[in-house]
Design a protein around this motif. Structure first.
Motif, PDB file in Angstrom:
ATOM      1  N   VAL A 337      28.017  29.325  46.884  1.00 10.44           N
ATOM      2  CA  VAL A 337      29.018  30.345  46.558  1.00 10.44           C
ATOM      3  C   VAL A 337      29.201  31.208  47.801  1.00 10.44           C
ATOM      4  N   SER A 338      30.424  31.270  48.313  1.00 12.11           N
ATOM      5  CA  SER A 338      30.703  32.048  49.523  1.00 12.11           C
ATOM      6  C   SER A 338      30.863  33.522  49.184  1.00 12.11           C
ATOM      7  N   THR A 339      30.897  34.351  50.215  1.00 12.45           N
ATOM      8  CA  THR A 339      31.060  35.785  49.984  1.00 12.45           C
ATOM      9  C   THR A 339      32.447  36.108  49.443  1.00 12.45           C
ATOM     10  N   ARG A 340      33.453  35.310  49.799  1.00 16.46           N
ATOM     11  CA  ARG A 340      34.786  35.511  49.218  1.00 16.46           C
ATOM     12  C   ARG A 340      34.742  35.304  47.710  1.00 16.46           C
ATOM     13  N   GLU A 341      34.038  34.246  47.298  1.00 17.77           N
ATOM     14  CA  GLU A 341      33.922  33.973  45.857  1.00 17.77           C
ATOM     15  C   GLU A 341      33.085  35.043  45.164  1.00 17.77           C
ATOM     16  N   LEU A 342      32.043  35.533  45.857  1.00 17.10           N
ATOM     17  CA  LEU A 342      31.220  36.592  45.279  1.00 17.10           C
ATOM     18  C   LEU A 342      32.038  37.869  45.132  1.00 17.10           C
ATOM     19  N   ASP A 343      32.913  38.157  46.111  1.00 15.66           N
ATOM     20  CA  ASP A 343      33.826  39.303  45.989  1.00 15.66           C
ATOM     21  C   ASP A 343      34.666  39.199  44.723  1.00 15.66           C
ATOM     22  N   ALA A 344      35.209  37.993  44.493  1.00 20.07           N
ATOM     23  CA  ALA A 344      36.053  37.793  43.314  1.00 20.07           C
ATOM     24  C   ALA A 344      35.254  37.948  42.024  1.00 20.07           C
ATOM     25  N   ILE A 345      34.003  37.477  42.033  1.00 18.55           N
ATOM     26  CA  ILE A 345      33.148  37.630  40.848  1.00 18.55           C
ATOM     27  C   ILE A 345      32.901  39.105  40.562  1.00 18.55           C
ATOM     28  N   ILE A 346      32.590  39.864  41.604  1.00 15.99           N
ATOM     29  CA  ILE A 346      32.334  41.300  41.429  1.00 15.99           C
ATOM     30  C   ILE A 346      33.578  42.005  40.903  1.00 15.99           C
ATOM     31  N   ALA A 347      34.734  41.641  41.476  1.00 11.15           N
ATOM     32  CA  ALA A 347      35.981  42.294  41.071  1.00 11.15           C
ATOM     33  C   ALA A 347      36.305  42.059  39.607  1.00 11.15           C
ATOM     34  N   SER A 348      35.991  40.860  39.117  1.00  5.53           N
ATOM     35  CA  SER A 348      36.363  40.517  37.739  1.00  5.53           C
ATOM     36  C   SER A 348      35.256  40.769  36.737  1.00  5.53           C
ATOM     37  N   GLY A 428      48.683  32.945  41.597  1.00  7.41           N
ATOM     38  CA  GLY A 428      48.126  33.581  42.777  1.00  7.41           C
ATOM     39  C   GLY A 428      47.081  34.609  42.392  1.00  7.41           C
ATOM     40  N   SER A 429      46.009  34.682  43.183  1.00  9.54           N
ATOM     41  CA  SER A 429      44.933  35.648  42.937  1.00  9.54           C
ATOM     42  C   SER A 429      44.855  36.617  44.110  1.00  9.54           C
ATOM     43  N   ALA A 430      44.802  37.899  43.819  1.00 16.22           N
ATOM     44  CA  ALA A 430      44.702  38.933  44.860  1.00 16.22           C
ATOM     45  C   ALA A 430      43.427  39.733  44.657  1.00 16.22           C
ATOM     46  N   LEU A 431      42.789  40.068  45.751  1.00 14.93           N
ATOM     47  CA  LEU A 431      41.593  40.905  45.729  1.00 14.93           C
ATOM     48  C   LEU A 431      41.860  42.134  46.587  1.00 14.93           C
ATOM     49  N   VAL A 432      41.637  43.303  46.020  1.00 12.43           N
ATOM     50  CA  VAL A 432      41.803  44.568  46.740  1.00 12.43           C
ATOM     51  C   VAL A 432      40.484  45.321  46.685  1.00 12.43           C
ATOM     52  N   LYS A 433      40.025  45.803  47.852  1.00 18.09           N
ATOM     53  CA  LYS A 433      38.794  46.606  47.917  1.00 18.09           C
ATOM     54  C   LYS A 433      39.144  47.981  48.487  1.00 18.09           C
ATOM     55  N   LEU A 434      38.945  49.009  47.687  1.00 16.52           N
ATOM     56  CA  LEU A 434      39.204  50.384  48.105  1.00 16.52           C
ATOM     57  C   LEU A 434      37.879  51.090  48.360  1.00 16.52           C
ATOM     58  N   ARG A 435      37.879  52.009  49.324  1.00 13.69           N
ATOM     59  CA  ARG A 435      36.666  52.777  49.610  1.00 13.69           C
ATOM     60  C   ARG A 435      36.910  54.234  49.246  1.00 13.69           C
ATOM     61  N   SER A 436      36.015  54.786  48.412  1.00 16.68           N
ATOM     62  CA  SER A 436      36.090  56.186  48.010  1.00 16.68           C
ATOM     63  C   SER A 436      34.718  56.804  48.144  1.00 16.68           C
ATOM     64  N   ASN A 437      34.610  57.911  48.923  1.00 17.94           N
ATOM     65  CA  ASN A 437      33.331  58.582  49.149  1.00 17.94           C
ATOM     66  C   ASN A 437      32.265  57.618  49.641  1.00 17.94           C
ATOM     67  N   GLY A 438      32.672  56.688  50.516  1.00 19.05           N
ATOM     68  CA  GLY A 438      31.725  55.766  51.114  1.00 19.05           C
ATOM     69  C   GLY A 438      31.369  54.572  50.256  1.00 19.05           C
ATOM     70  N   LYS A 439      31.902  54.471  49.030  1.00 15.78           N
ATOM     71  CA  LYS A 439      31.535  53.399  48.116  1.00 15.78           C
ATOM     72  C   LYS A 439      32.718  52.459  47.906  1.00 15.78           C
ATOM     73  N   LEU A 440      32.428  51.149  47.799  1.00 15.28           N
ATOM     74  CA  LEU A 440      33.474  50.160  47.604  1.00 15.28           C
ATOM     75  C   LEU A 440      33.758  49.923  46.124  1.00 15.28           C
ATOM     76  N   TYR A 441      35.034  49.752  45.815  1.00 13.22           N
ATOM     77  CA  TYR A 441      35.480  49.398  44.465  1.00 13.22           C
ATOM     78  C   TYR A 441      36.467  48.232  44.621  1.00 13.22           C
ATOM     79  N   SER A 442      36.218  47.133  43.952  1.00 15.26           N
ATOM     80  CA  SER A 442      37.090  45.974  44.092  1.00 15.26           C
ATOM     81  C   SER A 442      37.854  45.719  42.808  1.00 15.26           C
ATOM     82  N   GLY A 443      39.080  45.241  42.958  1.00 16.92           N
ATOM     83  CA  GLY A 443      39.926  44.886  41.830  1.00 16.92           C
ATOM     84  C   GLY A 443      40.537  43.525  42.037  1.00 16.92           C
ATOM     85  N   ASN A 444      40.735  42.793  40.949  1.00 21.02           N
ATOM     86  CA  ASN A 444      41.275  41.456  41.013  1.00 21.02           C
ATOM     87  C   ASN A 444      42.533  41.380  40.158  1.00 21.02           C
TER      88      ASN A 444
END
Length: 470
Positions: A337-348, A428-444
């Motif tokens: 499992v690549s980090t791109r796929e792990l990003d998507a797992i976290i987002a969803s 199509g699948s989109a991944l967005v990662k926003l940073r707020s107060n130093g912390k990452l939040y991901s959305g799919n």
């Protein structure tokens, strides 16, 4: 040969006078470049934005290999402790105490008189010396200070444990001859100053800072504060040119990689331009991919959590468990499992929250002869709010319209688009990662409309931020 130390203040001063502060990734990239050029110290600003600044300092401390990482402390003992915690992981961490020396600056910055300022200097320098032997004290506006008080202030800092003392011509009012005489007089009249490293930070208000720095070095200074791009001090390139032309004849040298200096300065100039853009979400330098780390089905939850943290996420134990469960299901069907796929797992999977913001509709117009425009309507607490924005492309316009609605700009830490099915009706699948107060939040977001998928992904990450902040 006398070695002149170059302390770079680009990061310390870069937030002043810009339309937008440097992003997290920009600060790290500048620090890497300065370290590669072998400046002697990379100076960081005081911690003001809580967790975000602490995280930034910690990351910079971890990537700088040879230079001293010198972080400016605030005006309290608590701020000294917080600053130290943010940089103590560096190979050569340092604490920097900056206090005004002139009467006008003492009143303006600290609302203090001379005796109180002396006591504050002793207290803060001693507190910093408790944590590290690398302590610098800078006397701001020293050239306009009353002579007797300035000598007392510098003596107090040296006695409390400062290993470097810097004289600042904040107003930029000195000529080279005056600067040389000033440095020589201070060096001779302050007891103990001969045992510490003496530096100068000179404003370029009269376009004479480089010449004044040369005179200060002749008078006994060892440290010169510069910036890699034009700021209110000599540029690193200009001062390096002086050392290259006259260093041998004056017995001076520095450790800078001067052959790389011009190219590096040109690369960083774009990051520090005052009028870079109108504030696009993409200005923060979106990542073109996550670090190349792969996990297999045999990795336990501890290994996965390490990678999750390496990606920048700070998940709860419950969310880590959910992510690991989804990870195991996917890993069982694949070799890795690549980090791109792990990003998507976290987002969803991680931090699924109620929808603070809900998409009502969106209208996007674009073409090769018109500017892209987005007209979005979101629902928030039962109220429909509309936003409209022009952008550099339809997705940029959509994100700007969302920012207009919420009234806030979040750093866009990463943005990815990929197909998940084939054919004319491909999803199509989109991944967005926003940073707020130093912390990452991901959305799919997933949709046959890729722009719609991007909007859904942004709103998904935004809802997580809104939920946690509430």
């Amino acid at each position: 040969m006398k070695t002149v130390k170059i302390y770079d203040i680009t990061l310390r001063e870069s937030g002043r006078g810009r339309t937008a502060a440097l992003s997290f990734k920009e600060r790290v990239e500048i620090a890497r470049t300065l370290d590669r050029l072998q400046v002697d110290a990379v100076e960081l600003p005081a911690v003001r934005d809580g967790k975000a600044d602490v995280l930034s300092n910690k990351t910079i401390a971890s990537v700088v290999n040879s230079a001293r990482v010198s972080a400016a402390a605030g005006l309290t003992e608590e701020s000294v402790e917080t600053t130290w915690e943010s940089v103590k992981g560096a190979r050569r961490p340092a604490l920097h105490i900056l206090l005004p020396a002139s009467a006008v600056q003492m009143e303006y910055m600290c609302h203090m008189k001379g005796p109180a300022m002396l006591e504050l200097a002793r207290t803060l320098v001693a507190k910093a010396r408790y944590y590290t032997e690398r302590v610098e004290f800078s006397a701001l506006d020293a050239t306009r200070a009353e002579g007797a008080f300035l000598r007392q202030l510098l003596s107090a800092a040296v006695e409390a444990g400062a290993g470097t003392v810097t004289l600042c011509d904040t107003a930029g009012i000195m000529t080279p001859d005056e600067c040389g005489a000033f440095v020589a007089e201070i060096r001779e009249s302050v007891p103990g100053l001969e045992k510490v490293r003496l530096g100068v930070e000179l404003s370029d208000g009269m376009k004479m800072a480089a010449a004044c720095a040369a005179a200060a070095i002749d008078a006994g200074a060892e440290v010169v504060k510069t910036a890699i791009t034009p700021m209110d001090v000599p540029t690193t390139e200009d001062f390096a040119a002086y050392l290259s032309a006259r260093g041998d004849s004056k017995g001076l040298r520095c450790d800078l990689r001067t052959t790389e200096l011009k190219r590096a300065a040109a690369q960083l100039q774009w990051l520090l331009q005052t009028e870079r853009s109108s504030g696009s979400p993409f200005d923060s330098g979106v990542s073109d991919g996550a670090p190349a780390i792969c996990l297999t089905a045999g990795d336990d939850i501890g290994e996965m959590v390490k990678v999750v943290r390496h990606l920048g996420y700070d998940l709860s134990e419950e969310d880590n468990a959910r992510v690991y469960e989804s990870f195991q299901r996917i890993a069982a069907k694949k070799h890795f499992v690549s980090t791109r796929e792990l990003d998507a797992i976290i987002a969803s999977t991680a931090m699924q929250v109620p929808s603070t913001y809900r998409i009502v509709n969106h209208i996007i117009t674009c073409g090769n002869t018109v500017s892209a425009m987005a007209n979005l309507t979101l629902e928030h607490d039962g109220e429909k709010i509309q936003g409209m924005a022009l952008g550099d492309g339809p997705i940029d316009a959509a994100f700007l319209a969302i920012e207009q609605i919420i009234g806030h700009h979040y750093e866009l830490a990463d943005f990815q688009i990929q197909t998940v099915t084939e054919g004319r009706e491909a999803m199509g699948s989109a991944l967005v990662k926003l940073r707020s107060n130093g912390k990452l939040y991901s959305g799919n977001g997933i949709s046959t409309d890729i722009i719609g998928a991007c909007i859904r992904a942004y709103i998904s990450a935004l809802n997580k931020i809104a939920y946690e902040e509430a």
